[in-house]
Design a protein around this motif. Structure first.
Motif, PDB file in Angstrom:
ATOM      1  N   LEU A  30     101.480 -14.142   9.810  1.00 46.83           N
ATOM      2  CA  LEU A  30     101.033 -12.983  10.569  1.00 46.83           C
ATOM      3  C   LEU A  30     102.174 -12.127  11.101  1.00 46.83           C
ATOM      4  CD1 LEU A  30      98.073 -14.608  12.504  1.00 46.83           C
ATOM      5  CD2 LEU A  30      97.953 -13.040  10.586  1.00 46.83           C
ATOM      6  N   ARG A  90     111.702   1.869  12.643  1.00 53.48           N
ATOM      7  CA  ARG A  90     112.606   0.969  13.365  1.00 53.48           C
ATOM      8  C   ARG A  90     113.982   1.116  12.757  1.00 53.48           C
ATOM      9  NH1 ARG A  90     109.546  -2.474  16.545  1.00 53.48           N
ATOM     10  NH2 ARG A  90     107.351  -2.382  16.009  1.00 53.48           N
ATOM     11  N   LEU A 132      95.705 -12.526  17.427  1.00 54.87           N
ATOM     12  CA  LEU A 132      95.215 -13.397  16.358  1.00 54.87           C
ATOM     13  C   LEU A 132      96.188 -14.556  16.129  1.00 54.87           C
ATOM     14  CD1 LEU A 132      92.873 -13.409  14.299  1.00 54.87           C
ATOM     15  CD2 LEU A 132      94.456 -12.382  12.660  1.00 54.87           C
ATOM     16  N   ALA A 133      97.474 -14.239  16.097  1.00 52.98           N
ATOM     17  CA  ALA A 133      98.474 -15.270  15.831  1.00 52.98           C
ATOM     18  C   ALA A 133      98.433 -16.336  16.916  1.00 52.98           C
ATOM     19  CB  ALA A 133      99.866 -14.643  15.750  1.00 52.98           C
ATOM     20  N   VAL A 193      97.172  -8.331  15.835  1.00 52.57           N
ATOM     21  CA  VAL A 193      97.783  -9.399  15.053  1.00 52.57           C
ATOM     22  C   VAL A 193      98.406 -10.443  15.972  1.00 52.57           C
ATOM     23  CG1 VAL A 193      99.681  -9.930  13.494  1.00 52.57           C
ATOM     24  CG2 VAL A 193      98.180  -8.030  12.989  1.00 52.57           C
ATOM     25  N   ASP A 211     105.967  -2.121  20.882  1.00 52.65           N
ATOM     26  CA  ASP A 211     105.273  -2.783  19.779  1.00 52.65           C
ATOM     27  C   ASP A 211     103.773  -2.764  20.005  1.00 52.65           C
ATOM     28  OD1 ASP A 211     107.621  -3.338  18.649  1.00 52.65           O
ATOM     29  OD2 ASP A 211     107.563  -5.509  18.902  1.00 52.65           O
ATOM     30  N   SER A 231     106.616  -8.124  20.016  1.00 52.43           N
ATOM     31  CA  SER A 231     106.231  -9.025  18.921  1.00 52.43           C
ATOM     32  C   SER A 231     106.995 -10.339  18.984  1.00 52.43           C
ATOM     33  CB  SER A 231     106.495  -8.360  17.572  1.00 52.43           C
ATOM     34  OG  SER A 231     105.690  -7.229  17.424  1.00 52.43           O
ATOM     35  N   VAL A 275     102.021 -20.056  11.103  1.00 52.60           N
ATOM     36  CA  VAL A 275     101.237 -18.934  11.624  1.00 52.60           C
ATOM     37  C   VAL A 275     102.124 -17.698  11.767  1.00 52.60           C
ATOM     38  CG1 VAL A 275      99.935 -18.082  13.600  1.00 52.60           C
ATOM     39  CG2 VAL A 275      99.596 -20.417  12.804  1.00 52.60           C
ATOM     40  N   LYS A 332      98.407   3.755  16.750  1.00 53.03           N
ATOM     41  CA  LYS A 332      97.517   2.965  15.905  1.00 53.03           C
ATOM     42  C   LYS A 332      98.207   1.661  15.496  1.00 53.03           C
ATOM     43  CE  LYS A 332      95.308   4.158  11.804  1.00 53.03           C
ATOM     44  NZ  LYS A 332      95.136   5.267  10.857  1.00 53.03           N
ATOM     45  N   ILE A 333      99.468   1.792  15.105  1.00 54.75           N
ATOM     46  CA  ILE A 333     100.240   0.608  14.706  1.00 54.75           C
ATOM     47  C   ILE A 333     100.361  -0.337  15.891  1.00 54.75           C
ATOM     48  CG2 ILE A 333     102.514  -0.199  13.988  1.00 54.75           C
ATOM     49  CD1 ILE A 333     101.547   1.165  11.706  1.00 54.75           C
ATOM     50  N   ILE A 360     110.473 -11.383  12.863  1.00 52.03           N
ATOM     51  CA  ILE A 360     109.769 -12.573  13.333  1.00 52.03           C
ATOM     52  C   ILE A 360     109.538 -13.528  12.163  1.00 52.03           C
ATOM     53  CG2 ILE A 360     107.643 -13.397  14.380  1.00 52.03           C
ATOM     54  CD1 ILE A 360     109.634 -11.839  16.150  1.00 52.03           C
ATOM     55  N   GLU A 379      97.353  -2.273  16.187  1.00 50.97           N
ATOM     56  CA  GLU A 379      97.281  -3.280  15.118  1.00 50.97           C
ATOM     57  C   GLU A 379      98.194  -4.454  15.417  1.00 50.97           C
ATOM     58  OE1 GLU A 379      96.545  -0.048  11.613  1.00 50.97           O
ATOM     59  OE2 GLU A 379      98.067  -1.582  11.290  1.00 50.97           O
ATOM     60  N   LEU A 380      99.414  -4.152  15.857  1.00 47.40           N
ATOM     61  CA  LEU A 380     100.353  -5.226  16.160  1.00 47.40           C
ATOM     62  C   LEU A 380      99.820  -6.098  17.282  1.00 47.40           C
ATOM     63  CD1 LEU A 380     103.820  -3.421  15.954  1.00 47.40           C
ATOM     64  CD2 LEU A 380     102.923  -5.163  14.424  1.00 47.40           C
ATOM     65  N   VAL A 437     106.844   3.585  17.333  1.00 50.40           N
ATOM     66  CA  VAL A 437     105.624   2.912  16.884  1.00 50.40           C
ATOM     67  C   VAL A 437     104.441   3.802  17.227  1.00 50.40           C
ATOM     68  CG1 VAL A 437     104.194   0.856  17.114  1.00 50.40           C
ATOM     69  CG2 VAL A 437     106.667   0.670  17.296  1.00 50.40           C
ATOM     70  N   GLY A 438     103.696   4.185  16.204  1.00 52.88           N
ATOM     71  CA  GLY A 438     102.514   5.005  16.431  1.00 52.88           C
ATOM     72  C   GLY A 438     101.476   4.217  17.202  1.00 52.88           C
ATOM     73  N   VAL A 483     104.403   6.522  10.912  1.00 50.46           N
ATOM     74  CA  VAL A 483     103.673   5.836  11.976  1.00 50.46           C
ATOM     75  C   VAL A 483     104.511   4.723  12.597  1.00 50.46           C
ATOM     76  CG1 VAL A 483     101.343   6.378  11.227  1.00 50.46           C
ATOM     77  CG2 VAL A 483     102.508   4.412  10.244  1.00 50.46           C
ATOM     78  N   GLU A 484     105.553   4.338  11.907  1.00 51.55           N
ATOM     79  CA  GLU A 484     106.425   3.320  12.495  1.00 51.55           C
ATOM     80  C   GLU A 484     107.825   3.566  11.973  1.00 51.55           C
ATOM     81  OE1 GLU A 484     105.053  -0.634  11.809  1.00 51.55           O
ATOM     82  OE2 GLU A 484     106.703  -1.574  12.884  1.00 51.55           O
TER      83      GLU A 484
END
Lengths: 335, 460
Positions: free
Chosen positions: B408, B278, A135-136, A132, A46, A185, B404, A124-125, B413, A128-129, A121-122, B275-276
């Motif tokens: 996010l 699952r 941040l969370a 995030v 992730d 995640s 939260v 870049k992703i 999740i 980003e994850l 999962v790339g 790119v993703e």
């Protein structure tokens, strides 16, 4: 009540020591793994980007055999793990051809290969994850701190609760660092849930302290806190017991996919309860006693007349609206 | 008081029945008459439970076209057509941000085929290669100036003694593209029994095709998909009517069918990249449901037993409230159309543990009031009033965390955040309202002493 009183606050040194005993190895593990280049935590795809497979092979395969196959197709470090019947493969991002090649090779080695789960999962992703997630956690923590400060209208309670919170997060992080369990995640959900639970527990104890303070007994602050703790203890233990019972059921019977998630919750809820009993209130007591001593010295220097009238110091930061000067005023009114 | 307790208990019973109806639909209205049907939990299951794929595609810029939101939208429409052809029940396709497309394919049997189909640009080109015949698998460079030959392929017949070059200069002169196709079908060649794709061009394209073939008899018309040569047939005759076939390059009829699907759906205006991805296989999904259901039952039983052992009759009342709690949470989730995920179930179980918390707080306060010498009725009133404040406070922190996570978090999740927050909210209601009504009810039917005995237990 019962003649023999369990003195938690009196032995708060043990509480601190036990916490240190758990936290220090965890922090050491974080530093060690970070320095050795393996990553402080065992980051999952992730956050790093990459491919993750959960497969079941027809013929038995050892992790070593699987690793040999995987290494032919994946560059960099791969992780191979297995449970009773499944094999988990984690690699750097695989190009489509490499993926096909890997699966074909696995099939030729171990017979039919059922792909139970596949995450891709790339990079870049992944980044980003990760952002995030950070941040969370930051927003979640900030909101909780704001809430505690608002709830207790006083720095002392809020900071003691925050310290207990930090303690819980360090324990969970440390244990994940030591056990090298995957951090993904879902781990963010674990952290935030633990944060919520830990504060909840601390609030219930602090509430009781304030309830008892409002009764204005002439009890020493540390005695009062100890009594409040004991009064809230049944609730604290019962609640965490039922919660731990419930999550333990998920851990043991909920299947492999969710086991690490349940494990994180178990650890977090346990330490959350521990810290609210043994650390949060203890910190509050230490801080208050320290502030009282300081205030006492200052007062003695200033005003000898009202000085040592009370043998047991009534806490300064004790009222419903604790503050540096407020406690003193209230105290004089109380007399 | 007694009658008011009766009314409250009755209301709770109504609530219970409503919750069962919403969550399990034992009664369906067929025509005008209610019809009984087998109990079944009406719940949307997440991809991790029912199996399926979540894909995120990202539009790529090319020299020819940039991945603007418009281009991504156009690509999305093409992908919708392709997904329709895959026969997925209730797929979700939506744009995410400026240049991404999120696709959910629940219950899909062969995710890899789906990914291959969805992600292919599928730009079909008929290229005039003059006298050069290209082998299958030869690829054009992105700028369309050189062709790289596949490994092991013989270079185009060159009379000279020079060794065949791996890359040759050959401009891509496009005669027609797949945009001119009206339809495409997979089939078998009648002579060779090989799988082929039959196509028909629109009238404009058909005219161009006819003119070109008439003028280039004996030369090669190479069919190229995404810059890769499928076949390079020689033009034997003028082809009127815009009908033609693509042969060669298909090992199985499925491959021909997939190409037909792609051609019918049209080409993507911009290339996309996965790119993703699952994917959860159906087997793991089933295992997860089974395991998490078992865990949920065990958790409920363990918690229920604990309350019974620790609080006696009051514990039984709390257990009843807990049972109602579970039904109500399921009803709310089902009614809101929420999607249940594996972490969501964990959140549900966690909330069961926490739901007991409210009851524990109430019982502990009740105990204190009783010990202070109040009558049961007075103690219940005072205990509850003190407990409500604590319960609300203690749940706010969990709600902050779930808010939260909801804002996010993604997918599973978010499912955790939903079930946990709904669980926490419902648990406040059941503890404050339902347990209270049950305790009052027990007192009204003369079980007061048993409830009051709670104070004698576990005294410290």
């Amino acid at each position: 009540m019962t003649p023999r009183v369990w003195d938690i606050i009196g032995r708060r040194g043990w509480g601190y020591a036990l916490s240190a005993l758990v936290i220090l190895p965890g922090v050491a593990a974080l530093i060690y793994y970070s320095a050795s280049g393996q990553g402080a935590l065992n980051w999952g795809v992730d956050f790093t980007g990459g491919s993750y497979f959960q497969i079941r092979t027809e013929r038995p395969a050892t992790t070593g055999q699987v690793r040999a196959v995987v290494n032919r197709f994946a560059t960099g470090q791969s992780t191979i793990q297995r449970s009773e019947q499944d094999i988990f493969i984690r690699t750097r991002p695989l190009a489509p051809q490499a993926r096909e090649g890997l699966l074909a090779a696995l099939r030729s080695e171990f017979g039919t290969v059922a792909i139970l789960r596949e995450d891709e999962v790339g990079p870049k992703i992944g980044q980003e994850l990760r952002n995030v997630a950070i941040l969370a956690v930051v927003i979640g923590l900030a909101l909780q701190v704001v809430y505690i400060s608002f709830r207790f209208k006083g720095l002392r309670y809020a900071l003691a609760a925050d310290a207990a919170l930090l303690h819980d997060l360090l324990v969970v992080l440390g244990i994940f660092a030591i056990t090298r369990k995957e951090v993904n995640s879902a781990f963010v959900a674990v952290l935030l849930t633990v944060v919520g639970y830990s504060i909840n527990d601390t609030i219930v104890v602090f509430d009781r302290i304030r309830e008892n303070l409002a009764l204005r007994t002439r009890e020493a602050f540390d005695r009062l806190v100890n009594r409040s703790l004991l009064e809230a203890l049944v609730r604290s233990i019962n609640t965490s017991l039922t919660t731990i019972l419930a999550i333990a059921a998920v851990f043991f019977f909920g299947g492999v996919t969710i086991r690490d998630f349940a494990f994180g919750l178990l650890v977090g809820i346990f330490v959350g309860t521990y810290s609210s009993i043994f650390n949060a209130s203890a910190l509050l007591v230490d801080w208050t006693l320290w502030a009282d001593r300081r205030a006492g010295r200052a007062r003695a220097a200033q005003d000898v007349e009202t000085g040592g009238a009370t043998p047991a110091p009534v806490p300064a930061g004790a009222g419903p609206l604790p503050g540096e000067g407020g406690g003193r005023r209230r105290r004089s009114r109380r007399r | 008081m007694g009658s008011r307790v009766g009314v409250r208990l009755l209301l709770i019973l109504v609530l219970l029945l409503a919750a069962v109806q919403v969550a399990f639909r034992p009664l369906a209205i067929v025509g005008r008459a209610p019809v009984g049907q087998p109990l079944q939990l009406r719940m949307n299951l997440g991809l991790d439970l029912q199996g399926g794929s979540l894909l995120v595609l990202e539009g790529q810029d090319t020299p020819a076209a940039r991945a603007t939101p418009e281009a991504v939208d156009a690509a999305m429409r093409v992908i919708e057509r392709r997904v329709d052809q895959l026969g997925v029940v209730e797929p979700t396709i939506q744009r995410q941000g400026a240049n991404r497309i999120l696709i959910e394919l629940p219950g899909i049997a062969d995710p890899q085929r789906a990914i291959a189909l969805i992600g292919k640009t599928a730009l079909l080109e008929f290229v005039d290669t003059g006298t050069t015949q290209l082998p299958e698998g030869a690829t054009w460079s992105a700028d369309g100036r050189t062709v790289t030959l596949p490994e092991g392929a013989v270079a185009p017949s060159a009379p000279g003694a020079r060794p065949p070059a791996r890359t040759i200069a050959l401009e891509k002169k496009v005669v027609l593209t797949g945009a001119e196709l009206e339809t495409a079908q997979a089939g078998f060649d009648q002579q060779t029994a090989q799988p082929i794709v039959n196509f028909r061009l629109r009238s404009g394209g058909a005219r161009v095709f006819e003119e070109f073939t008439a003028a280039n008899v004996g030369r090669y018309l190479t069919i190229v998909l995404d810059n890769e040569v499928i076949s390079s047939p020689v033009i034997r005759d003028r082809i009127p009517g815009g009908q033609g076939q693509i042969s060669g390059g298909f090992r199985t009829i499925e491959e021909a069918r997939d190409l037909a699907v792609l051609l019918r759906g049209g080409a993507l205006p911009i290339p996309v990249q996965v790119v993703e991805n699952r994917t959860v296989g159906p087997q793991l999904g089933r295992d997860s449901i089974e395991a998490s259901l078992r865990a949920s039952w065990i958790a409920l039983a363990a918690v229920g037993l604990f309350m019974l052992l620790f609080y006696g009759l009051s514990g039984v009342l709390a257990d009843l409230a807990l049972a109602l709690y579970v039904l109500m949470v399921l009803a709310v989730l089902s009614g809101l159309g929420a999607t249940l995920t594996l972490p969501g179930i964990a959140g549900l179980v966690l909330s069961v543990g926490m739901a007991v918390d409210a009851n524990v707080i109430i019982f502990e306060k009740l105990k204190e009031e009783l010990r202070a010498g109040k009558s049961l009725r007075m103690a219940v009133g005072a205990g509850w009033n003190r407990a409500i404040q604590t319960i609300v406070d203690s749940n706010v922190t969990t709600l902050i965390a779930t808010a939260v996570l909801f804002l996010l978090g993604s997918g599973p999740i978010r499912g955790f955040a939903v079930t946990l927050s709904i669980g926490v909210l419902v648990s406040m209601f059941t503890a404050i309202v339902v347990t209270r009504a049950l305790v009052d009810g027990a007192a009204a039917v003369g079980l007061g002493p048993q409830v009051a005995r709670v104070a004698g237990r576990a005294s410290r």
